[in-house]
Design a protein around this motif. Structure first.
Motif, short mmCIF file in Angstrom:
data_model
loop_
_atom_site.label_atom_id
_atom_site.label_comp_id
_atom_site.label_asym_id
_atom_site.label_seq_id
_atom_site.Cartn_x
_atom_site.Cartn_y
_atom_site.Cartn_z
N LEU A 184 -18.91 48.86 -7.42
CA LEU A 184 -17.86 49.87 -7.38
C LEU A 184 -17.37 50.14 -8.80
N ASP A 185 -17.29 51.41 -9.17
CA ASP A 185 -16.68 51.76 -10.46
C ASP A 185 -15.18 51.56 -10.38
N THR A 186 -14.59 51.06 -11.46
CA THR A 186 -13.14 50.95 -11.57
C THR A 186 -12.69 51.78 -12.77
N ALA A 187 -11.39 51.83 -13.00
CA ALA A 187 -10.87 52.68 -14.06
C ALA A 187 -11.36 52.24 -15.44
N ASP A 188 -11.64 50.94 -15.61
CA ASP A 188 -12.06 50.46 -16.92
C ASP A 188 -13.25 49.51 -16.85
N GLY A 189 -14.08 49.65 -15.83
CA GLY A 189 -15.25 48.80 -15.72
C GLY A 189 -15.90 48.88 -14.36
N ARG B 81 -2.78 60.21 -7.86
CA ARG B 81 -3.62 59.08 -8.28
C ARG B 81 -2.70 57.92 -8.67
N HIS B 82 -2.89 56.78 -8.01
CA HIS B 82 -2.04 55.62 -8.30
C HIS B 82 -2.91 54.43 -8.66
N ASP B 83 -2.59 53.80 -9.79
CA ASP B 83 -3.30 52.60 -10.23
C ASP B 83 -2.30 51.44 -10.19
N GLN C 238 -19.06 57.27 -24.33
CA GLN C 238 -20.02 56.40 -24.99
C GLN C 238 -19.88 54.95 -24.52
N MET C 239 -18.63 54.51 -24.33
CA MET C 239 -18.40 53.15 -23.86
C MET C 239 -18.94 52.96 -22.45
N ARG C 240 -18.72 53.96 -21.60
CA ARG C 240 -19.20 53.87 -20.22
C ARG C 240 -20.73 53.83 -20.19
N LEU C 241 -21.39 54.60 -21.06
CA LEU C 241 -22.84 54.59 -21.12
C LEU C 241 -23.36 53.20 -21.51
N TYR D 275 -10.29 50.31 -23.07
CA TYR D 275 -10.96 51.55 -22.63
C TYR D 275 -9.97 52.68 -22.30
N PRO D 276 -8.88 52.43 -21.54
CA PRO D 276 -7.99 53.54 -21.17
C PRO D 276 -7.34 54.24 -22.36
N ASP D 277 -7.23 53.57 -23.51
CA ASP D 277 -6.54 54.14 -24.67
C ASP D 277 -7.47 54.93 -25.58
N LYS D 278 -8.75 54.96 -25.30
CA LYS D 278 -9.71 55.64 -26.17
C LYS D 278 -9.77 57.13 -25.86
N PRO D 279 -10.17 57.97 -26.84
CA PRO D 279 -10.41 59.39 -26.58
C PRO D 279 -11.53 59.57 -25.56
N VAL D 280 -11.56 60.72 -24.92
CA VAL D 280 -12.53 60.96 -23.85
C VAL D 280 -13.96 60.80 -24.34
#
Length: 339
Positions: free
Chosen positions: A55-60, A334-336, A31-34, A21-26
């Motif tokens: 809780l939402d996370t950066a990729d899920g 922002r720190h991950d 669409q993935m998040r939907l 997910y993090p490597d995909k275009p916005v």
């Protein structure tokens, strides 16, 4: 003003991640998040809203289940099965389940939030899993078996994995295939935890919102009355002596009788704003002064200049960096920990 639970509680946590997910275009991420949110709704079918926190996370997402660990098991299995049913056009997911300590935090009028080592470990367990796989920690398997003994047979050992911080995790894999019918609850209906001193969160989440709001309002009213009766109180003392670190959002300047941290008195010093976001969570401090856990986002008013920001999460190595704050400007950090 923040309010939080005084001690942690042992809960079951499911972390579901969208691989790549993090490597995909916005546009593709949207669409993935939907699709992910729709799938998550299916996975949570049958779980009462007051019995879980999402809780939402950066990729899920990270879902905490407060009552029965069997809810966590079935949520992860439903998410996996929904992807398999949808075919190749579906998301590539992986899941991790863990049972560990979490703490409820939040602000009046805002949805509750969670922090704690349990979330970090669940995320590490998910990171060990492959595409379409569900991994569980030893702690979760034992917690589930303590309530439903037959469920221990559902998992297969997957060895011991070591994370980036050299912590070892004994993990188990949930094989493909449907789960058996939900086992009956034990006679006492309780969740046997390895940490019996930890209080359940269910009662806190069930507290009526109106009662909570009235309690907060009463506390604020008492504080105003006390402050009015003590007009000579020094604001610097209320901030543990750190005059350059101001947490009151309404403060825009420091008066002539204040000292700027690391500097000389000035006629008026304009402050800057530092906003800190952390994933999955972390304790935030500046120059040794504690500023609480993030999330939620921390908003800190600071005197202009360089400040040492430190973020800690027990599951990861501490993060430390120097931050420059400018007068009248906003700085975002922002720190991950997972990157």
């Amino acid at each position: 003003m923040n309010h939080e639970v005084s001690s942690a509680a042992a809960c079951s946590i499911v972390v579901i991640e969208m691989i790549g997910y993090p490597d995909k275009p916005v546009a593709e991420q949207a669409q993935m998040r939907l699709r992910f949110n729709q799938l998550l709704g299916t996975a949570l079918a049958g779980v009462r809203q007051e019995a879980r926190i999402v809780l939402d996370t950066a990729d899920g997402a990270a879902i905490t289940f407060i009552e029965d660990p069997d809810d966590a098991l079935r949520c992860a299995a439903r998410a996996r099965d929904a992807v398999m049913t949808a075919g190749t056009a579906a998301l590539a997911l992986r899941s991790g389940i863990h049972c560990g300590p979490v703490m409820l935090i939040g602000e009046p009028g805002m949805p509750p939030n969670l922090v704690g080592d349990g979330l970090g470990v669940a995320q590490r367990v998910a990171g060990f899993a492959g595409v379409g796989r569900v991994f569980a920690s030893r702690a979760f398997v034992d917690a589930l078996a303590s309530r439903h003994d037959a469920c221990r047979q559902l998992f297969e050992p997957a060895g011991v994995r070591t994370d980036a911080q050299l912590r070892e995790h004994e993990v188990f894999i949930l094989p493909d295939g449907p789960l058996p019918d939900r086992p009956g609850s034990p006679p006492d209906g309780g969740f046997v935890s390895s940490e019996p001193s930890m209080p359940p969160l269910a009662g806190l989440l069930a507290r009526p919102p109106l009662a909570t709001a009235l309690a907060v309002a009463a506390i604020l009213l008492v504080a105003v009355v006390i402050r009015a009766a003590l007009p000579g109180q020094d604001d610097t003392a209320a901030n543990d002596g750190h005059a350059g670190v101001v947490q009151t959002p309404g403060a825009a300047t420091l008066g002539p009788d204040r000292d700027v941290e690391g500097g000389e008195p000035a006629d008026a010093v304009r402050l800057g704003t530092l906003r800190v976001n952390v994933l999955p969570w972390g304790e935030v401090s500046l120059g040794g002064a504690d500023h609480g856990a993030a999330p939620p986002e921390r908003e800190i008013m600071l005197a202009p200049g360089l400040h040492v920001l430190e973020i800690r999460n027990p599951a990861f190595a501490p993060h430390k960096q120097q931050v420059e704050v400018r007068a009248g400007e906003e700085t975002r950090i922002r720190h991950d920990f997972r990157q």
